[in-house]
Design an enzyme around this catalytic site. Structure first.
Site, PDB file in Angstrom:
ATOM      1  N   ASP A  44     -59.904   8.178   0.538  1.00 52.29           N
ATOM      2  CA  ASP A  44     -59.120   7.930   1.755  1.00 52.29           C
ATOM      3  C   ASP A  44     -58.657   9.260   2.362  1.00 52.29           C
ATOM      4  OD1 ASP A  44     -57.219   8.533  -0.132  1.00 52.29           O
ATOM      5  OD2 ASP A  44     -55.922   6.812   0.281  1.00 52.29           O
ATOM      6  N   ASP A  83     -62.329   4.269  -2.245  1.00 57.81           N
ATOM      7  CA  ASP A  83     -60.874   4.352  -2.411  1.00 57.81           C
ATOM      8  C   ASP A  83     -60.210   3.181  -1.696  1.00 57.81           C
ATOM      9  OD1 ASP A  83     -59.065   5.990  -3.622  1.00 57.81           O
ATOM     10  OD2 ASP A  83     -59.121   7.570  -2.114  1.00 57.81           O
ATOM     11  N   GLU A 181     -54.778  13.910 -10.929  1.00 58.82           N
ATOM     12  CA  GLU A 181     -54.605  14.898  -9.849  1.00 58.82           C
ATOM     13  C   GLU A 181     -53.290  15.656  -9.986  1.00 58.82           C
ATOM     14  OE1 GLU A 181     -55.197  13.389  -5.873  1.00 58.82           O
ATOM     15  OE2 GLU A 181     -54.645  15.311  -4.968  1.00 58.82           O
TER      16      GLU A 181
HETATM   17  O1  KIV Z   1     -59.065  10.563  -1.299  1.00 59.87           O
HETATM   18  C1  KIV Z   1     -59.579  11.408  -2.035  1.00 59.87           C
HETATM   19  O2  KIV Z   1     -60.442  12.208  -1.615  1.00 59.87           O
HETATM   20  C2  KIV Z   1     -59.148  11.463  -3.419  1.00 59.87           C
HETATM   21  C3  KIV Z   1     -59.506  12.668  -4.210  1.00 59.87           C
HETATM   22  C4  KIV Z   1     -58.620  13.785  -3.818  1.00 59.87           C
HETATM   23  C5  KIV Z   1     -59.497  12.403  -5.668  1.00 59.87           C
HETATM   24  O3  KIV Z   1     -58.495  10.572  -3.860  1.00 59.87           O
END
Ligand code: KIV
Length: 263
Positions: A44, A83, A181
């Site tokens: 996201d 995501d 993270e």
């Molecule tokens: O949204 C995204 O790109 C992520 C990464 C930073 C793991 O969740």
């Protein structure tokens, strides 16, 4: 052509071979990075990188589905994770309804949801209904506003204990892997050692089971700000700007198009 990873091969890689995850939001880039990644994340983060917004909070399910479809078209041989955006998994029912929509409308292999022990019931509900889940613990970008910024985790004994609990409960709920993270590296290492599923780090040091980066960060396309954990493998912005200036100069001087570019 690389063999497409499966949940089994991803899990078997733990302790054997670090896993490579990169984000992609469109078919063009998905195709380019397919051969160098084990998993592609339609993050996201596209709300910031692609949409120019200040954070991920306003990404919608429809946007995630649109971009995931494009990535699936571009990288037909990749394990693809979509995501789940902010607000789409606040209850077990919503999480399942929205994840089913992702699975039915795209060819994504898995969804990713942010949260630890507090989300374990939701993860369990999804995995027991045929949805593969990648967890996401530590710094949670979707909690940016509620936590008052991006907060590095694992700095205190309590935070370390919470991360270990989060990882264990997410694993027990059936997640096949998780992202960690913005966590102190020694703590991320302990978390990775404490579970049997791969723990993929971003800003969490090297002693985890793999790494994920946002493609536009690692290719140096995003100029405004470079997070400390990002290594730029290309000065993409300069290269692209130089090429565009070259084109502009040649159009103005009528050096382009030449005969070979003309029917
Ligand atoms: O949204 C995204 O790109 C992520 C990464 C930073 C793991 O969740």
């Amino acid at each position: 052509m690389n063999k497409k990873m499966t949940i089994t091969s991803i899990q078997k890689a733990k302790g054997v071979q670090p896993l490579v995850m990169i984000t992609a939001y469109d078919a063009l880039f998905a195709k380019l990075l397919e051969s160098s990644s084990d998993m592609i994340l339609v993050g996201d983060s596209l709300n910031m990188t692609f949409g120019g917004k200040p954070d991920t909070l306003s990404a919608t399910l429809e946007q995630m589905i649109y971009h995931t479809k494009a990535v699936c078209e571009g990288a037909k041989n990749s394990f693809i994770i979509c995501d789940m955006p902010f607000g789409t998994y606040t209850s077990k029912d919503d999480a399942l309804k929205n994840s089913i929509k992702v699975f039915q409308e795209t060819k994504a292999d898995s969804v990713k949801i942010e949260g630890g022990a507090d989300k374990s019931e939701i993860v369990k509900h999804l995995t027991s209904n045929g949805i593969a889940v990648c967890g996401h613990i530590g710094l949670l970008p979707q909690a940016f506003r509620s936590e008052g910024g991006y907060k590095i985790k694992g700095k205190t004994k309590e935070q370390k204990q919470q991360l270990l609990t989060d990882a264990k409960t997410i694993e027990e709920a059936g997640a096949f892997c998780m992202v960690i993270e913005g966590v102190k590296p020694d703590v991320a290492r302990e978390v990775a050692l404490s579970v049997d599923i791969p723990v993929i780090g971003i800003g969490a040091g090297k002693d985890v089971d793999g790494q994920v980066l946002v493609f536009s960060d690692m290719l140096g396309l995003f100029e405004e700000f470079t997070p400390k954990f990002v290594k730029k493998y290309l000065d993409g912005a300069s290269l692209i700007k130089d090429a565009l200036q070259n084109y502009s100069d040649e159009v103005k001087s009528k050096e382009f198009p030449k005969e070979e570019h003309t029917y």
